[in-house]
Scaffold this active site. Structure first.
Site, PDB file in Angstrom:
ATOM      1  CB  THR A 268      27.319  18.736  67.119  1.00 34.04           C
ATOM      2  OG1 THR A 268      28.289  17.703  66.965  1.00 34.04           O
ATOM      3  CG2 THR A 268      26.790  18.704  68.537  1.00 34.04           C
TER       4      THR A 268
ATOM      5  N   GLY B 208      32.880  24.298  65.089  1.00 37.33           N
ATOM      6  CA  GLY B 208      34.181  24.955  65.154  1.00 37.33           C
ATOM      7  C   GLY B 208      34.421  25.779  63.904  1.00 37.33           C
TER       8      GLY B 208
ATOM      9  CD  GLU C 148      35.713  14.395  64.370  1.00 37.25           C
ATOM     10  OE1 GLU C 148      35.979  15.593  64.256  1.00 37.25           O
ATOM     11  OE2 GLU C 148      34.739  13.855  63.816  1.00 37.25           O
TER      12      GLU C 148
HETATM   13  C1  LIG Z   1      47.247  22.473  59.222  1.00 39.81           C
HETATM   14  C2  LIG Z   1      47.407  21.348  60.137  1.00 39.81           C
HETATM   15  C3  LIG Z   1      46.447  21.377  61.318  1.00 39.81           C
HETATM   16  C4  LIG Z   1      46.854  20.327  62.319  1.00 39.81           C
HETATM   17  C5  LIG Z   1      45.940  20.307  63.510  1.00 39.81           C
HETATM   18  C6  LIG Z   1      46.571  19.468  64.515  1.00 39.81           C
HETATM   19  C7  LIG Z   1      45.965  19.216  65.633  1.00 39.81           C
HETATM   20  C8  LIG Z   1      44.587  19.684  65.943  1.00 39.81           C
HETATM   21  C9  LIG Z   1      44.114  18.951  67.138  1.00 39.81           C
HETATM   22  C10 LIG Z   1      42.831  18.879  67.506  1.00 39.81           C
HETATM   23  C11 LIG Z   1      41.714  19.551  66.792  1.00 39.81           C
HETATM   24  C12 LIG Z   1      41.129  18.760  65.729  1.00 39.81           C
HETATM   25  C13 LIG Z   1      40.003  17.953  65.840  1.00 39.81           C
HETATM   26  C14 LIG Z   1      39.208  17.565  67.064  1.00 39.81           C
HETATM   27  C15 LIG Z   1      38.542  18.675  67.733  1.00 39.81           C
HETATM   28  C16 LIG Z   1      37.468  19.358  67.277  1.00 39.81           C
HETATM   29  C17 LIG Z   1      36.702  19.035  66.049  1.00 39.81           C
HETATM   30  C18 LIG Z   1      35.459  18.291  66.404  1.00 39.81           C
HETATM   31  C19 LIG Z   1      34.562  18.016  65.442  1.00 39.81           C
HETATM   32  C20 LIG Z   1      33.387  17.229  65.772  1.00 39.81           C
HETATM   33  O1  LIG Z   1      33.120  16.875  66.909  1.00 39.81           O
HETATM   34  S1  LIG Z   1      32.454  16.803  64.411  1.00 39.81           S
HETATM   35  C21 LIG Z   1      31.129  15.854  65.069  1.00 39.81           C
HETATM   36  C22 LIG Z   1      31.595  14.508  65.601  1.00 39.81           C
HETATM   37  N1  LIG Z   1      30.447  13.707  65.908  1.00 39.81           N
HETATM   38  C23 LIG Z   1      30.520  12.394  66.117  1.00 39.81           C
HETATM   39  O2  LIG Z   1      31.593  11.799  66.146  1.00 39.81           O
HETATM   40  C24 LIG Z   1      29.199  11.694  66.290  1.00 39.81           C
HETATM   41  C25 LIG Z   1      29.366  10.320  66.900  1.00 39.81           C
HETATM   42  N2  LIG Z   1      28.279   9.436  66.468  1.00 39.81           N
HETATM   43  C26 LIG Z   1      28.426   8.617  65.362  1.00 39.81           C
HETATM   44  O3  LIG Z   1      29.457   8.577  64.721  1.00 39.81           O
HETATM   45  C27 LIG Z   1      27.266   7.707  65.022  1.00 39.81           C
HETATM   46  O4  LIG Z   1      26.068   8.248  65.549  1.00 39.81           O
HETATM   47  C28 LIG Z   1      27.454   6.278  65.599  1.00 39.81           C
HETATM   48  C29 LIG Z   1      27.668   6.340  67.095  1.00 39.81           C
HETATM   49  C30 LIG Z   1      28.643   5.628  64.940  1.00 39.81           C
HETATM   50  C31 LIG Z   1      26.192   5.454  65.358  1.00 39.81           C
HETATM   51  O5  LIG Z   1      26.000   5.393  63.961  1.00 39.81           O
HETATM   52  P1  LIG Z   1      24.577   4.909  63.435  1.00 39.81           P
HETATM   53  O6  LIG Z   1      24.594   4.987  61.957  1.00 39.81           O
HETATM   54  O7  LIG Z   1      23.520   5.607  64.164  1.00 39.81           O
HETATM   55  O8  LIG Z   1      24.395   3.386  63.841  1.00 39.81           O
HETATM   56  P2  LIG Z   1      25.414   2.157  63.859  1.00 39.81           P
HETATM   57  O9  LIG Z   1      24.607   0.941  63.643  1.00 39.81           O
HETATM   58  O10 LIG Z   1      26.256   2.195  65.072  1.00 39.81           O
HETATM   59  O11 LIG Z   1      26.367   2.345  62.563  1.00 39.81           O
HETATM   60  C32 LIG Z   1      25.866   1.959  61.287  1.00 39.81           C
HETATM   61  C33 LIG Z   1      26.971   1.221  60.552  1.00 39.81           C
HETATM   62  O12 LIG Z   1      27.976   2.189  60.180  1.00 39.81           O
HETATM   63  C34 LIG Z   1      29.229   1.803  60.695  1.00 39.81           C
HETATM   64  N3  LIG Z   1      29.933   3.047  61.023  1.00 39.81           N
HETATM   65  C35 LIG Z   1      29.562   3.939  61.959  1.00 39.81           C
HETATM   66  N4  LIG Z   1      30.432   4.989  61.956  1.00 39.81           N
HETATM   67  C36 LIG Z   1      31.353   4.723  60.975  1.00 39.81           C
HETATM   68  C37 LIG Z   1      32.512   5.422  60.502  1.00 39.81           C
HETATM   69  N5  LIG Z   1      32.902   6.609  61.015  1.00 39.81           N
HETATM   70  N6  LIG Z   1      33.231   4.877  59.511  1.00 39.81           N
HETATM   71  C38 LIG Z   1      32.840   3.676  58.993  1.00 39.81           C
HETATM   72  N7  LIG Z   1      31.767   2.941  59.400  1.00 39.81           N
HETATM   73  C39 LIG Z   1      31.031   3.484  60.391  1.00 39.81           C
HETATM   74  C40 LIG Z   1      28.917   0.956  61.900  1.00 39.81           C
HETATM   75  O13 LIG Z   1      30.013   0.113  62.211  1.00 39.81           O
HETATM   76  C41 LIG Z   1      27.706   0.200  61.415  1.00 39.81           C
HETATM   77  O14 LIG Z   1      28.181  -0.794  60.548  1.00 39.81           O
HETATM   78  P3  LIG Z   1      27.399  -2.216  60.485  1.00 39.81           P
HETATM   79  O15 LIG Z   1      28.220  -3.060  59.569  1.00 39.81           O
HETATM   80  O16 LIG Z   1      27.355  -2.725  61.891  1.00 39.81           O
HETATM   81  O17 LIG Z   1      26.036  -1.873  59.952  1.00 39.81           O
HETATM   82  C1  LIG Z   2      35.886  21.352  71.773  1.00 39.30           C
HETATM   83  C2  LIG Z   2      34.766  20.772  70.944  1.00 39.30           C
HETATM   84  C3  LIG Z   2      34.735  21.032  69.581  1.00 39.30           C
HETATM   85  C4  LIG Z   2      33.687  20.532  68.804  1.00 39.30           C
HETATM   86  N1  LIG Z   2      33.649  20.852  67.457  1.00 39.30           N
HETATM   87  C5  LIG Z   2      32.598  20.420  66.714  1.00 39.30           C
HETATM   88  C6  LIG Z   2      32.495  20.774  65.332  1.00 39.30           C
HETATM   89  O1  LIG Z   2      33.334  21.501  64.795  1.00 39.30           O
HETATM   90  N2  LIG Z   2      31.430  20.314  64.614  1.00 39.30           N
HETATM   91  C7  LIG Z   2      30.459  19.511  65.175  1.00 39.30           C
HETATM   92  O2  LIG Z   2      29.532  19.108  64.468  1.00 39.30           O
HETATM   93  N3  LIG Z   2      30.536  19.154  66.504  1.00 39.30           N
HETATM   94  C8  LIG Z   2      31.568  19.595  67.264  1.00 39.30           C
HETATM   95  N4  LIG Z   2      31.637  19.250  68.598  1.00 39.30           N
HETATM   96  C9  LIG Z   2      30.541  18.507  69.212  1.00 39.30           C
HETATM   97  C10 LIG Z   2      30.943  17.061  69.492  1.00 39.30           C
HETATM   98  O3  LIG Z   2      31.018  16.327  68.312  1.00 39.30           O
HETATM   99  C11 LIG Z   2      29.904  16.462  70.446  1.00 39.30           C
HETATM  100  O4  LIG Z   2      29.987  17.163  71.662  1.00 39.30           O
HETATM  101  C12 LIG Z   2      30.219  14.983  70.657  1.00 39.30           C
HETATM  102  O5  LIG Z   2      29.900  14.260  69.488  1.00 39.30           O
HETATM  103  C13 LIG Z   2      29.411  14.416  71.835  1.00 39.30           C
HETATM  104  O6  LIG Z   2      28.020  14.564  71.606  1.00 39.30           O
HETATM  105  P1  LIG Z   2      27.116  15.341  72.683  1.00 39.30           P
HETATM  106  O7  LIG Z   2      27.786  16.600  73.020  1.00 39.30           O
HETATM  107  O8  LIG Z   2      25.737  15.350  72.150  1.00 39.30           O
HETATM  108  O9  LIG Z   2      27.171  14.433  73.972  1.00 39.30           O
HETATM  109  P2  LIG Z   2      26.081  13.316  74.371  1.00 39.30           P
HETATM  110  O10 LIG Z   2      26.031  12.252  73.351  1.00 39.30           O
HETATM  111  O11 LIG Z   2      24.840  13.983  74.763  1.00 39.30           O
HETATM  112  O12 LIG Z   2      26.840  12.691  75.630  1.00 39.30           O
HETATM  113  C14 LIG Z   2      26.405  12.923  76.949  1.00 39.30           C
HETATM  114  C15 LIG Z   2      26.601  11.626  77.716  1.00 39.30           C
HETATM  115  O13 LIG Z   2      25.671  10.671  77.207  1.00 39.30           O
HETATM  116  C16 LIG Z   2      26.333   9.420  76.979  1.00 39.30           C
HETATM  117  N5  LIG Z   2      25.703   8.706  75.873  1.00 39.30           N
HETATM  118  C17 LIG Z   2      25.143   9.246  74.764  1.00 39.30           C
HETATM  119  N6  LIG Z   2      24.675   8.298  73.937  1.00 39.30           N
HETATM  120  C18 LIG Z   2      24.921   7.107  74.554  1.00 39.30           C
HETATM  121  C19 LIG Z   2      24.692   5.744  74.216  1.00 39.30           C
HETATM  122  N7  LIG Z   2      24.111   5.395  73.059  1.00 39.30           N
HETATM  123  N8  LIG Z   2      25.079   4.815  75.083  1.00 39.30           N
HETATM  124  C20 LIG Z   2      25.708   5.152  76.237  1.00 39.30           C
HETATM  125  N9  LIG Z   2      25.953   6.418  76.632  1.00 39.30           N
HETATM  126  C21 LIG Z   2      25.564   7.376  75.797  1.00 39.30           C
HETATM  127  C22 LIG Z   2      27.749   9.848  76.587  1.00 39.30           C
HETATM  128  O14 LIG Z   2      28.662   8.767  76.836  1.00 39.30           O
HETATM  129  C23 LIG Z   2      27.994  11.031  77.537  1.00 39.30           C
HETATM  130  O15 LIG Z   2      28.487  10.551  78.774  1.00 39.30           O
HETATM  131  C24 LIG Z   2      32.672  19.739  69.406  1.00 39.30           C
HETATM  132  C25 LIG Z   2      32.719  19.467  70.777  1.00 39.30           C
HETATM  133  C26 LIG Z   2      33.755  19.972  71.550  1.00 39.30           C
HETATM  134  C27 LIG Z   2      33.796  19.673  73.019  1.00 39.30           C
END
Ligand SMILES: CCCCC/C=C\C/C=C\C/C=C\C/C=C\C/C=C/C(=O)SCCNC(=O)CCNC(=O)[C@H](O)C(C)(C)COP(=O)(O)OP(=O)(O)OC[C@H]1O[C@@H](n2cnc3c(N)ncnc32)[C@H](O)[C@@H]1OP(=O)(O)O
Ligand SMILES: Cc1cc2nc3c(=O)[nH]c(=O)nc-3n(C[C@H](O)[C@H](O)[C@H](O)COP(=O)(O)OP(=O)(O)OC[C@H]3O[C@@H](n4cnc5c(N)ncnc54)[C@H](O)[C@@H]3O)c2cc1C
Length: 616
Positions: A141, A180, A383
């Site tokens: 991110t 994170g 996530e």
């Molecule tokens: C020791 C023990 C420890 C235990 C711990 C226990 C508990 C802990 C509890 C909580 C903490 C843990 C975790 C959670 C909290 C914090 C960590 C957070 C980390 C993060 O946030 S990391 C960053 C996360 N970011 C995102 O998720 C970004 C979201 N956006 C996307 O994924 C993509 O932009 C999109 C929205 C999917 C769009 O993809 P894009 O390529 O632009 O276009 P599409 O056309 O939609 O997709 C292309 C194609 O790919 C397929 N696709 C997309 N994603 C996936 C996937 N993940 N897997 C497989 N396939 C995927 C999609 O379906 C399309 O397929 P087509 O066939 O249609 O082409």
């Molecule tokens: C506690 C916490 C821990 C995190 N840890 C990590 C980490 O370790 N590593 C990491 O890489 N990231 C991490 N993140 C970031 C996290 O993955 C992003 O915040 C998350 O993917 C959402 O993206 P954004 O913040 O850009 O929100 P945005 O995408 O900007 O969302 C803002 C608003 O826009 C809307 N929106 C955006 N796109 C669309 C669309 N195409 N259509 C309709 N609505 C849309 C959303 O629904 C939302 O309401 C963490 C976030 C939090 C809160």
């Protein structure tokens, strides 16, 4: 400490063996015994004792949790634990409802290495990472982009002369943000919760890394800079998929904690009068309190069931992919996306309902409900943001409609879209869970067809799929939710059917919860069932009556059903949720222990004196 008489009485009722239900939730008696052993290994070890984390500042909290997390790692290694559930038991017993500072290293750094590093890279990084000789994070991110991965601005330019990638965050919006466990450049500042994690920012300015730092099990860059694509490009998204597949069970765990606290406290709390002069009843005897909590109790069981199922399904698909079979990756992705989105969203709403069902004391950190809430609610954003993930599931459903028209077989989790549903018979007021499942599947099928008709019409008009989707995102999201509810109810019904065979008394009480879950879901969308002429008003009235009747059946079982979650008091860390129900005495003791009561608030004297001197 003696048992609160209310809870003592509650535990004399019930129609099932609590311990047997705990074994079922754990996956067998041996797993329960191992969980108890591991919890005791933590709880009896003085290294895990420390200040009450609810009284600590952000800085103090981070330090204390890091100290404990290191102790968790040492204990896990000392006991040679490599099962993720057992490692999570040790972790949860120590973290007091917080997320530990090294969590992202485990779930978001080690996992991708395992998934995408080739054998050489595994030797170089995975082995030391598992031993915490290197600590990593997941820096995807950016300040300007999180959801839209294709919009990320960070650059990795290949320098063929030096065989290196040159990394740059060329703009301010490209700065890596939210990372994170990223202690490299800086912390992004105080957050709503997640105080135990140092979410950082990371600016890259011509940072050079060797070519073989690109994880090369799937795609790779050759010496001359040629990019060799992975067999299936989507596998690069696999690390996010892994965490999403785990988060439904995390949601179930957090909701189970909140429901345990709220239901035990609702049996201890007496308030108001039903009949003047007849004493104050337990608040759980009010129908409104039951209406708040019993659907959530049912939901916690439903989410646990489908959370376990999702993890098993994902693990099977990952094994298939390791053997080069990608045919179930799409289904795995959209199931994890839909379940992670719906379950974590409904869980944070549910924790909030549990909090205010405990009145003022729910608002106190003594209850730990605020701590559970602020740490859980991140999971609706992190996530994969809720809407973003639901849209992934929705797009897949639109493809299923086309597959149906073309006679292409559907994946098992959407096979019901190809079923015909006869209009329901007159629903009397004890409709069973199978009929409720059929109704929920029927609604999802009709909704998918309805939404697809709009998207198709738009596609005909504009010829642009993205525009067509964008114009109907609200109903696409609702369609994904309807399907996900059908997946949840199907998993719950299937599991309860299985338990009815193996343990009828436990199965019977779970079937009551399954009915509560199904009826609540149908009543939440009653208009659709009328509109699709599947149910009549009389049917909805009947199942509303059924819901209140189900509450009367669950009322004597409620405390036993939360006891079955088997949270040790030191793991739950909630005075309202104590197993012995001794709330008031311990609330007072806890409040007196607050550092705020210890320090002489010099500020009070200083500023109030000024008021007196000002002679207003
Ligand atoms: C020791 C023990 C420890 C235990 C711990 C226990 C508990 C802990 C509890 C909580 C903490 C843990 C975790 C959670 C909290 C914090 C960590 C957070 C980390 C993060 O946030 S990391 C960053 C996360 N970011 C995102 O998720 C970004 C979201 N956006 C996307 O994924 C993509 O932009 C999109 C929205 C999917 C769009 O993809 P894009 O390529 O632009 O276009 P599409 O056309 O939609 O997709 C292309 C194609 O790919 C397929 N696709 C997309 N994603 C996936 C996937 N993940 N897997 C497989 N396939 C995927 C999609 O379906 C399309 O397929 P087509 O066939 O249609 O082409
Ligand atoms: C506690 C916490 C821990 C995190 N840890 C990590 C980490 O370790 N590593 C990491 O890489 N990231 C991490 N993140 C970031 C996290 O993955 C992003 O915040 C998350 O993917 C959402 O993206 P954004 O913040 O850009 O929100 P945005 O995408 O900007 O969302 C803002 C608003 O826009 C809307 N929106 C955006 N796109 C669309 C669309 N195409 N259509 C309709 N609505 C849309 C959303 O629904 C939302 O309401 C963490 C976030 C939090 C809160």
């Amino acid at each position: 400490m003696p048992m609160n008489p209310d809870l003592e009485k509650e535990r004399q009722g019930g129609t099932f063996d609590v311990e047997q239900l705990t074994h079922i939730l754990d996956g067998g008696r041996d797993k329960t015994l191992k969980r108890h052993f591991l919890e005791q290994e933590v709880l009896k070890d003085p290294v895990f004792r420390g200040p009450d984390t609810r009284f600590l500042s952000r800085e103090e909290l981070f330090g204390e949790l890091l100290r404990k997390h290191v102790a968790v790692i040492k204990k896990t290694q000392e006991l040679s634990i490599d099962d993720i559930n057992e490692a999570s038991t040790i972790y949860s017993a120590a973290m007091n409802n917080n997320v530990g500072p090294l969590t992202l290293h485990s779930v978001a750094f080690v996992a991708p290495l395992d998934l995408m590093a080739d054998d050489e890279q595994k030797k170089k990084w995975l082995i030391p990472a598992k031993k915490y000789e290197i600590i990593g994070c997941y820096a995807q991110t950016e300040l300007g982009h999180g959801s839209f991965i294709r919009g990320l601005e960070t650059r990795a330019d290949y320098d063929v002369n030096t065989q290196q990638f040159v990394l740059n965050t060329p703009t301010e919006t490209a700065i890596k943000w939210w990372v994170g466990g990223c202690v490299a450049v800086g912390d992004i500042g105080p957050k709503f919760g997640f105080g135990g994690v140092d979410n950082g920012y990371l600016c890259l300015n011509n940072v050079r890394i060797p070519r073989d730092n690109l994880l090369a099990k799937t795609g790779k860059v050759l010496e001359d800079g040629t990019y060799v694509k992975p067999e299936n490009p989507k596998v690069v998204y696999g690390s996010m998929l892994g965490i999403r597949a785990a988060l439904p069970k995390v949601g179930a765990y957090n909701l189970s904690k909140a429901v345990t606290i709220a239901i035990r406290y609702s049996c201890v709390r007496h308030q108001s009068e039903i009949k003047p002069g007849c004493g104050e009843p337990q608040v759980l005897d009010y129908q409104t309190q039951q209406h708040k909590l019993f659907p959530l109790l049912a939901t916690a069981y439903a989410f646990h069931t489908v959370g376990v199922w999702m993890l098993d399904f994902h693990s099977t698909v990952m094994n298939e992919i390791n053997e080069g079979h990608y045919h179930r990756l799409a289904e795995d992705h959209v199931l994890a996306a839909g379940l992670k989105a719906v379950i974590n969203w409904k869980t944070h709403e549910g924790i909030e309902i549990c909090r205010f069902s405990c009145g003022g004391h729910g608002y106190s950190l003594a209850s730990s409900l605020p701590v559970i809430y602020v740490n859980h609610v991140a999971n609706s954003t992190a996530e994969g943001e809720t809407v973003i993930l639901l849209l992934q599931t929705a797009v897949y459903l639109m493809k299923c409609v086309i597959d149906l028209e073309q006679g292409t077989p559907l994946d098992p989790s959407v096979a019901y879209l190809d079923q015909s549903f006869s209009k329901s018979e007159q629903w009397c007021s004890d409709v069973d869970m199978h009929s409720l499942l059929k109704a929920i599947q029927f609604r999802s099928k009709k909704f998918t067809e309805y939404v697809s008709s709009f998207v198709k019409k738009e596609l005909m008009a504009t010829g642009n799929q993205q525009l067509a989707f964008n114009k109907h995102k609200v109903i696409l999201v609702e369609c994904a939710k309807a399907h996900t509810e059908a997946v949840i109810m199907n998993a719950f019904v299937t599991k309860v059917d299985e338990i009815l065979q193996s343990n009828p008394s436990v199965g019977k009480v779970l079937s009551l919860l399954c009915q509560i879950y199904g009826v609540t879901e149908i009543l939440a969308h009653s208009g659709d069932y009328i509109q699709y002429e599947y149910l009549r008003k009389i049917d909805l009235d009947n199942i509303q009556d059924q819901l209140f009747k189900l509450y009367t059946y669950i009322r004597p079982e409620a405390v036993l059903l939360v006891d079955a979650f088997d949270f040790h008091d030191e793991v739950l860390k909630s005075i309202l949720g104590r197993y012995d129900g001794q709330v008031y005495e311990n609330m007072f003791k806890w409040a007196k222990a607050s550092p705020f009561n210890k320090q002489d608030q010099g500020t009070f004297r200083k500023y109030i004196q000024q008021l007196k001197q000002a002679k207003l």
